[in-house]
Structure formats: C-alpha cells, structure tokens
Design an enzyme around this catalytic site. Structure first.
Site, PDB file in Angstrom:
ATOM      1  N   HIS A 162       0.842  -1.209   0.000  1.00  8.69           N
ATOM      2  CA  HIS A 162       0.000   0.000   0.000  1.00  8.69           C
ATOM      3  C   HIS A 162       0.872   1.252   0.000  1.00  8.69           C
ATOM      4  CE1 HIS A 162      -2.915  -2.740   2.217  1.00  8.69           C
ATOM      5  NE2 HIS A 162      -3.659  -2.296   1.227  1.00  8.69           N
ATOM      6  N   GLY A 178      -3.348  -0.936  -7.153  1.00 12.77           N
ATOM      7  CA  GLY A 178      -2.207  -1.843  -7.270  1.00 12.77           C
ATOM      8  C   GLY A 178      -2.419  -2.895  -8.348  1.00 12.77           C
ATOM      9  N   GLN A 179      -1.364  -3.239  -9.034  1.00  8.96           N
ATOM     10  CA  GLN A 179      -1.418  -4.285 -10.057  1.00  8.96           C
ATOM     11  C   GLN A 179      -1.718  -5.659  -9.446  1.00  8.96           C
ATOM     12  OE1 GLN A 179      -1.578  -4.268 -13.235  1.00  8.96           O
ATOM     13  NE2 GLN A 179      -1.234  -6.444 -13.653  1.00  8.96           N
ATOM     14  N   ASP A 233      -4.123  -6.440  -7.652  1.00  8.45           N
ATOM     15  CA  ASP A 233      -5.535  -6.684  -7.968  1.00  8.45           C
ATOM     16  C   ASP A 233      -5.764  -6.280  -9.422  1.00  8.45           C
ATOM     17  OD1 ASP A 233      -6.600  -7.514  -5.327  1.00  8.45           O
ATOM     18  OD2 ASP A 233      -5.834  -5.561  -4.732  1.00  8.45           O
ATOM     19  N   GLN A 290      -9.321  -5.828 -10.696  1.00  7.64           N
ATOM     20  CA  GLN A 290      -9.922  -4.620 -10.110  1.00  7.64           C
ATOM     21  C   GLN A 290      -9.483  -3.377 -10.907  1.00  7.64           C
ATOM     22  OE1 GLN A 290     -10.385  -3.816  -5.761  1.00  7.64           O
ATOM     23  NE2 GLN A 290      -8.513  -2.681  -6.019  1.00  7.64           N
ATOM     24  N   SER A 302       0.180  -8.796   0.739  1.00 11.18           N
ATOM     25  CA  SER A 302      -1.277  -8.712   0.864  1.00 11.18           C
ATOM     26  C   SER A 302      -1.645  -8.695   2.339  1.00 11.18           C
ATOM     27  CB  SER A 302      -1.908  -9.938   0.197  1.00 11.18           C
ATOM     28  OG  SER A 302      -3.229 -10.119   0.652  1.00 11.18           O
ATOM     29  N   ARG A 310      -3.976 -10.186   3.552  1.00  6.86           N
ATOM     30  CA  ARG A 310      -4.451 -11.528   3.937  1.00  6.86           C
ATOM     31  C   ARG A 310      -3.305 -12.479   4.268  1.00  6.86           C
ATOM     32  NH1 ARG A 310      -8.887 -10.397  -0.020  1.00  6.86           N
ATOM     33  NH2 ARG A 310     -10.795 -10.465   1.219  1.00  6.86           N
TER      34      ARG A 310
HETATM   35  O1  PAF Z   1      -8.201  -2.977  -3.223  1.00  7.22           O
HETATM   36  C1  PAF Z   1      -8.849  -2.717  -2.182  1.00  7.22           C
HETATM   37  O2  PAF Z   1      -8.314  -2.633  -1.094  1.00  7.22           O
HETATM   38  C2  PAF Z   1     -10.367  -2.499  -2.289  1.00  7.22           C
HETATM   39  O3  PAF Z   1     -10.939  -3.356  -3.206  1.00  7.22           O
HETATM   40  C3  PAF Z   1     -10.733  -1.026  -2.589  1.00  7.22           C
HETATM   41  C4  PAF Z   1     -10.244  -0.580  -3.944  1.00  7.22           C
HETATM   42  C5  PAF Z   1     -10.175  -0.129  -1.516  1.00  7.22           C
HETATM   43  C6  PAF Z   1     -12.258  -0.869  -2.579  1.00  7.22           C
HETATM   44  O4  PAF Z   1     -12.806  -1.215  -1.351  1.00  7.22           O
END
Ligand code: PAF
Length: 292
Positions: free
Chosen positions: A37, A147-148, A150, A153, A185, A187
C-alpha cells in the site's frame, strides 16, 4: 494530517483544494496498510499536491460467507504509516454513512466483473465499483492509484471511469513482493507457517510460465498446464482459477500474441490468495528478439 470520517467534511476539503488549484490524489484502501500500500501512497504523493488515503473495509464487496469479520483493522498503526508518508487526509467513513438505511444504488461493470475472480465471487466487483464510485464523488480526485496485485480490479475501475466519463487518471502501481516472491497482501497474515511456505508457489508458477514464454512457448494451454503442475504441489489445497487472458478485455486466449495477463487464485487453507504477471508488448518483443 487530518482524520476525516464525515462525507460532507471530506467533500468540503476536496472543494477547497480544487479551488486553490491543487491536484488531488486518492489511494483507496481497506487499511491494514503494508509496504505494498505504501508504495501506492508514495507514487500518489509524487503526483499530487493534496493526498487522500481512504481506509474503509467495504462490506458490499464481501459475500456473506467471506472474511469480512476477520479482515484486519489496524487504524492507529495505519495512521502512523500515513503520517510518515506525508498523507494530508485519511478518509475513514463508517458503514452507516456509506450505506445508510434504504441504500439501493450499485454500479456494475458488466462482463469484466464476471470472469476470473468474478466467477467465484459474483457480487465482489459490483461492491468494489460502487464504493470506488462513491469515493470518487466524495474525494474528487484528479488521479487515483490502484495496485497491479488486484489486476482485475484495476481493469474494472479503468472501464468504469471511462464509461462514466470521470475526468480521473487511473494509475496502476507494480506488485510489491516479499523476498521469496510472495505478493504482499493484508491476507498473508492469516497464513500458517506451512501455508506461508506453500504460498510462494504462486509466484513460482507465474515465473515458470514466463520462462516458458521466453523459450518460445505460445500456447496458453501449455502455460496453464505448467502452472497447474507447480501449484498442485503439496500445501495449496484448492485452485480457484489459473488463467491466461488478454490484459485489457480479460478474455481467455489460446495463443499468446499481445499484452497478456497470467492470473491465478488459489486457496492456502482458508485463505484465498491471488497473484498475476503482466506480459507486456515490450516483454514479448524482447522474448521474440532473444529467440531469433
Ligand atoms: O483494493 C482494495 O483494497 C479495495 O478493493 C478497494 C479498492 C479499496 C475498494 O474497497
């Protein structure tokens, strides 16, 4: 640095920044911030005057049986990290403000939301698109950084931004990895020592597939077969998908020709891990040249 929980207050701060001619960046997160992050935050900091990090564990993107309740929440520590990284505002709204009673509006990016992770998590991307759309309207950013890690997303958000005519640049920062290759991650902290060992196979599988490409293999089936052989070993107990798709349409390919995404989702115990590798046009060009 300010911590803002109120939507109207955040909108007012964004309006003020815009009136003063400042470029606003948004890094949307669900908190439990790690180095991955922070690399997004760093990229955003370099590209704006006013930097907002949102921290919100969005219930709409979790299915009832998923890990919403155990998703790590570490606001105090996150605040420290953000302060150290020069963030101007943390926007950390509450569920009752984001989804008040009678809330009924959702944004759905059709097609792209249904493949890969969307196949086993049918409501996930609708939740992501909805919350990101709301954050765009609240923070009013000029640029938003994802981020790549995800990858799907990022593709969904780019499509949504273009389709809804938002004048927002979507930047995508590279995946940050642990020393042994595991993608960072939030997780990962759920992994047992044994699962953590096995988790490294995701990156190994992707790297092997890329190496096969380097040797001239262009068949998606062969790359998938190799990745499956690696992943099926020992500690990873369930494969959700191993896919080779076009990088922008996320459509399956049979032969690798253009920009391609190698993507996988695998369970280590109860923890669902995703990882991917983007094979860009430049990669393919240099692979082809080496082959000649
Ligand atoms: O990538 C994430 O952490 C989430 O999917 C996001 C983009 C903050 C949306 O809740």
């Amino acid at each position: 640095m300010e911590l803002v929980v109120d939507v109207t207050e955040m909108q007012a701060l964004a309006d003020k920044a815009r009136l003063e001619g400042e470029r606003i960046a948004l890094v949307p997160t669900m908190g439990a911030l790690h180095q991955g992050h922070m690399s997004l935050v760093k990229l955003a900091r370099e590209r704006c005057d006013f930097l907002v990090v949102s921290i919100y564990v969005n219930p709409a993107q979790f299915a009832p049986e998923e890990d919403l309740d155990i998703y790590p929440r570490t606001l105090e520590k996150d605040e420290e990290s953000c302060r150290g990284a020069g963030v101007d505002v943390i926007f950390a709204p509450e569920d009752k403000t984001m989804y008040p009673e009678r809330y009924s509006t959702y944004v759905n990016v059709e097609g792209l939301s249904e493949v890969l992770c969307g196949a086993s998590r049918p409501t996930h991307f609708r939740g992501v698109s909805t919350i990101v759309a709301k954050l765009f309207n609240i923070v009013k950013p000029h640029i938003a950084v994802f981020g790549q890690k995800d990858a799907q997303q990022a593709v969904v958000i780019k499509r949504m931004t273009a389709d809804l005519n938002w004048d927002i640049e979507i930047a995508v920062a590279p995946i940050l990895r642990e020393e042994d290759g595991l993608a960072m991650s939030s997780r990962n902290r759920h992994l047992s020592a044994q699962e953590r060992k096995g988790a490294v196979l995701l990156h190994q599988a992707l790297s092997e597939a890329k190496a096969l490409l380097g040797e001239g293999e262009r068949s998606a089936e062969k790359l998938k077969k190799r990745m499956k052989e690696i992943i099926s070993a020992k500690t990873l107990n369930r494969i959700d998908y191993i896919s080779v798709v076009e990088a922008d349409s996320l459509r399956d390919v049979s032969e690798i020709k253009g920009e391609t995404l190698l993507a996988l989702a695998v369970y280590a115990g109860e923890t669902r891990l995703i990882d991917n590798m983007l094979i860009g046009a430049d990669d393919l060009k240099s692979i082809n040249e080496e082959g000649n």
